[in-house]
Structure formats: structure tokens, C-alpha cells
Design a protein around this motif. Structure first.
Motif, PDB file in Angstrom:
ATOM      1  N   LEU A 137      79.579  49.658  -0.524  1.00 38.69           N
ATOM      2  CA  LEU A 137      78.640  49.597  -1.645  1.00 38.69           C
ATOM      3  C   LEU A 137      78.489  50.968  -2.304  1.00 38.69           C
ATOM      4  O   LEU A 137      78.462  51.086  -3.538  1.00 38.69           O
ATOM      5  N   LEU A 138      78.403  52.000  -1.470  1.00 37.08           N
ATOM      6  CA  LEU A 138      78.230  53.349  -2.001  1.00 37.08           C
ATOM      7  C   LEU A 138      79.487  53.802  -2.739  1.00 37.08           C
ATOM      8  O   LEU A 138      79.400  54.413  -3.814  1.00 37.08           O
ATOM      9  N   THR A 139      80.652  53.486  -2.187  1.00 37.88           N
ATOM     10  CA  THR A 139      81.918  53.873  -2.819  1.00 37.88           C
ATOM     11  C   THR A 139      82.061  53.258  -4.208  1.00 37.88           C
ATOM     12  O   THR A 139      82.560  53.896  -5.138  1.00 37.88           O
ATOM     13  N   GLU A 140      81.614  52.019  -4.337  1.00 39.30           N
ATOM     14  CA  GLU A 140      81.695  51.339  -5.638  1.00 39.30           C
ATOM     15  C   GLU A 140      80.829  52.025  -6.688  1.00 39.30           C
ATOM     16  O   GLU A 140      81.050  51.828  -7.891  1.00 39.30           O
ATOM     17  N   ASP A 141      79.865  52.823  -6.263  1.00 35.44           N
ATOM     18  CA  ASP A 141      78.984  53.531  -7.191  1.00 35.44           C
ATOM     19  C   ASP A 141      79.512  54.907  -7.585  1.00 35.44           C
ATOM     20  O   ASP A 141      78.874  55.606  -8.376  1.00 35.44           O
ATOM     21  N   HIS A 142      80.653  55.300  -7.039  1.00 36.73           N
ATOM     22  CA  HIS A 142      81.121  56.670  -7.289  1.00 36.73           C
ATOM     23  C   HIS A 142      81.316  56.939  -8.777  1.00 36.73           C
ATOM     24  O   HIS A 142      80.923  57.999  -9.289  1.00 36.73           O
ATOM     25  N   GLY A 143      81.921  55.991  -9.481  1.00 35.18           N
ATOM     26  CA  GLY A 143      82.145  56.186 -10.914  1.00 35.18           C
ATOM     27  C   GLY A 143      80.847  56.380 -11.675  1.00 35.18           C
ATOM     28  O   GLY A 143      80.760  57.232 -12.571  1.00 35.18           O
ATOM     29  N   ARG A 144      79.833  55.601 -11.327  1.00 30.95           N
ATOM     30  CA  ARG A 144      78.536  55.712 -12.004  1.00 30.95           C
ATOM     31  C   ARG A 144      77.885  57.061 -11.713  1.00 30.95           C
ATOM     32  O   ARG A 144      77.350  57.714 -12.617  1.00 30.95           O
ATOM     33  N   HIS A 145      77.950  57.482 -10.453  1.00 27.96           N
ATOM     34  CA  HIS A 145      77.368  58.775 -10.096  1.00 27.96           C
ATOM     35  C   HIS A 145      78.119  59.919 -10.785  1.00 27.96           C
ATOM     36  O   HIS A 145      77.510  60.901 -11.235  1.00 27.96           O
ATOM     37  N   HIS A 146      79.447  59.796 -10.855  1.00 22.21           N
ATOM     38  CA  HIS A 146      80.237  60.851 -11.481  1.00 22.21           C
ATOM     39  C   HIS A 146      79.924  60.941 -12.973  1.00 22.21           C
ATOM     40  O   HIS A 146      79.790  62.041 -13.535  1.00 22.21           O
ATOM     41  N   LYS A 147      79.801  59.800 -13.623  1.00 19.35           N
ATOM     42  CA  LYS A 147      79.468  59.787 -15.051  1.00 19.35           C
ATOM     43  C   LYS A 147      78.105  60.411 -15.298  1.00 19.35           C
ATOM     44  O   LYS A 147      77.922  61.205 -16.233  1.00 19.35           O
ATOM     45  N   ASN A 148      77.140  60.065 -14.452  1.00 19.51           N
ATOM     46  CA  ASN A 148      75.799  60.627 -14.601  1.00 19.51           C
ATOM     47  C   ASN A 148      75.815  62.138 -14.417  1.00 19.51           C
ATOM     48  O   ASN A 148      75.202  62.883 -15.192  1.00 19.51           O
ATOM     49  N   ALA A 149      76.535  62.608 -13.372  1.00 25.91           N
ATOM     50  CA  ALA A 149      76.612  64.053 -13.132  1.00 25.91           C
ATOM     51  C   ALA A 149      77.265  64.766 -14.311  1.00 25.91           C
ATOM     52  O   ALA A 149      76.793  65.831 -14.750  1.00 25.91           O
ATOM     53  N   SER A 150      78.333  64.189 -14.828  1.00 21.36           N
ATOM     54  CA  SER A 150      79.025  64.794 -15.974  1.00 21.36           C
ATOM     55  C   SER A 150      78.096  64.887 -17.179  1.00 21.36           C
ATOM     56  O   SER A 150      78.061  65.921 -17.876  1.00 21.36           O
TER      57      SER A 150
END
Length: 308
Positions: free
Chosen positions: A239-252
Motif C-alpha cells: 500500500l505504501l509503495t503504491e503511494d510513492h508517486g503521489r508522495h514524490h509529486k507532492n515533495a517536488s
């Protein structure tokens, strides 16, 4: 991809996130974070020289560590986030293989020292290049709010040339360098002399360690059965891995909003069920009572959740 974003989480005891175990581990590491290398080596030497298996010094060490945390909480109650700082220390040592250059807690509790912005300075040498890591730790109710806080802190530090030079000065004058051999110390001092050698070969990176409450995924459980014991942790990890793209976009986006160079930033997002619980259990493991002035971190607004 830049910035580099790594996702970490508390380990499981079958189906239960083991926050207590993490709190105990961090409380044990507090001695390494809080005490200078010179002071730690002095304790080790004294323990080694003790006769008849005398371990009474252990109590003195424990009191010294607790005293540092008690004093800091008393003088700066609004900054009671030491569990995040110890966590950042552990991340830098384990994941970045970078040694602590200066014990910031020792400086923050010194009577003649101000409270400095950075939570830690670590470094490693690879292929003849010094890699310096400026640590910023955040405790937050969500990954989005913690990342926003981190970006604001990095901007504040990056725009403050005086503080930047002061941090290097602290390492040279008050850091752990005296434990090195004379040749290694001279080598490292040359790297750190940003005053007279601003172009020396070193790579500087900002490292954000954001410990946050992941309420959604920890609530998404699978049934307990007699199957593989690690299936609950594996389920959460997916579940956490599937959120990586969202977290990366937010950080960017957060870094871009502040006009920061994302290629010089790396973030470690550490998911726990309740960051307030972790902080409370950390203090309990240190033998400290909870402080009434500790602010709650798990309350988030709908706008913060939507920004993720």
C-alpha cells in the motif's frame, strides 16, 4: 527522479505496528545522538577501567542523557520533537552511512549556545569527495504537512549565509573531529574550511526525515490467520509503495514552491500509526513524563490532506 524520496515504516509484530519497539530503539540511540563522541569515549574508557564488573557508571550516563532532554524541553517546550531528531540521526547513520559530525543536543543544552536550526550534520567520504548531509527532522500529522514544513525550513537555512557558515564553524570548533587521528582530522578540516577554501571538493545535500501519522493505510488490515506471519507487514508495504508517486509529486511541488533545487534534496518519509503516540512512548522509554505543553501533531485540515 529528483528529489530522492524514500518510504520507511515502523515494523510489525504480526498484525500490530510495533510503535513501542521503535520508541525503545530510539530511546536507546538517544545516548549516541545526545552526547558528543568525546564524552561517549570517556564513558567507555571509564567503564573499561572499572573493577569487579562495576556498572554504576551506566546510571550516570542514563541521567546525563535524560538531563539533556529534560533541560531542552523545559527551556523550549514548543520544540519538543527530539524523537524526530534521534530518528533522523539513525536514518543518516544506517541509510546514508554518514557519521555524526557534531552532537547538536549537547550544543542546544549548553548555557552559552543558541538553539540552532539544523537538527544534525553528518558526513561520509566517497571517492575522495566529502558528502555533507544537513539534517532536518519533522513530526507531522500527514506526509504533506511535514513535507511543507521541511521545504520552508530548508529555504530558511539556504537563505541564511551567516547560519550556513556558523554550522560549519560548529563542526570545526565543537564537533567530533578530535576523536580522529591527526592526519584524518587535518584532511577533514580542509574540507570543512568554507571560509578560506570555499571551493574544496565537497557535495552538500539537504536531508529531510519526516515522521508522520499514516492513518489510512494502517487502518487497511488483512485478516489474522495461520498463514505467513509477515503478510500484514507485506500488505502494508505494498500500500505504501503504491503511494510513492503521489508522495514524490507532492515533495517536488513543495520544493518548487519554495524555489529550491530538488536535485540537492532527499526525503525519508517514515510512516507510523500515530506520531503523538510515538513521541509519548519515546519519552516514557527515556523515563520522562509527558509534558502538558507538547502540542498535538495528528490534527490535520482537509486542505492539507487534499494537497497530498
Amino acid at each position: 527522479m529528483v528529489p530522492k524520496v524514500a518510504l520507511l515504516h515502523v515494523r510489525f509484530q504480526e498484525d500490530i505496528p510495533n510503535t513501542s519497539s521503535l520508541a525503545d530503539f530510539l530511546s536507546n540511540q538517544a545516548v549516541n545522538y545526545a552526547l558528543s563522541r568525546r564524552r561517549r569515549d570517556a564513558y567507555v574508557a571509564e567503564l573499561t577501567a572499572g573493577k569487579n564488573g562495576d556498572l554504576s557508571l551506566v546510571t550516570q550516563i542514563s541521567k546525563a542523557v535524560r538531563g539533556a532532554f529534560i533541560q531542552f524541553r523545559k527551556e523550549y517546550p514548543s520544540r519538543a520533537s527530539e524523537v524526530g531528531e534521534v530518528l533522523a540521526y539513525c536514518v543518516a547513520v544506517h541509510h546514508l552511512k554518514a557519521a555524526q559530525l557534531v552532537a547538536k543536543m549537547s550544543l542546544k543544552t549548553a548555557g552559552n549556545m543558541p538553539v540552532h536550526g539544523l537538527d544534525g550534520i553528518h558526513a561520509s567520504v566517497k571517492d575522495g569527495v566529502l558528502n555533507v548531509f544537513f539534517l532536518e527532522s519533522k513530526l507531522a500529522g500527514s506526509a504533506a504537512s511535514g513535507t511543507a514544513d521541511y521545504a520552508e525550513s530548508v529555504l530558511g537555512f539556504g537563505n541564511n549565509k551567516k547560519q550556513y557558515l556558523q554550522e560549519y564553524g560548529l563542526v570545526r570548533d565543537l564537533g567530533n573531529l578530535d576523536t580522529l587521528s591527526s592526519s584524518d582530522r587535518e584532511h577533514l578540516m580542509a574540507y570543512l574550511d568554507v571560509y578560506s577554501k570555499p571551493n574544496s571538493q565537497r557535495r552538500e545535500r539537504s536531508v529531510g526525515v519526516i515522521c508522520y501519522s499514516e492513518t489510512k493505510h494502517f487502518a487497511n488490515k488483512v485478516l489474522v490467520d495461520d498463514g505467513p506471519l509477515d503478510k500484514h507487514e507485506v500488505h502494508f508495504g505494498k500500500l505504501l509503495t503504491e503511494d510513492h508517486g503521489r508522495h514524490h509529486k507532492n515533495a517536488s511541488n513543495q520544493l518548487a514552491t519554495q524555489g529550491l533545487d530538488a536535485s540537492k534534496c532527499m526525503l525519508f518519509l517514515v510512516a507510523v500509526p500515530d506520531v503523538d503516540q510515538l513521541r509519548e512512548e519515546f519519552y516514557e522509554a527515556l523515563g520522562l513524563p509527558p509534558a502538558p505543553l507538547d502540542s498535538t501533531l495528528t490534527q490535520t485540515t482537509s486542505s492539507e490532506d487534499e494537497s497530498e
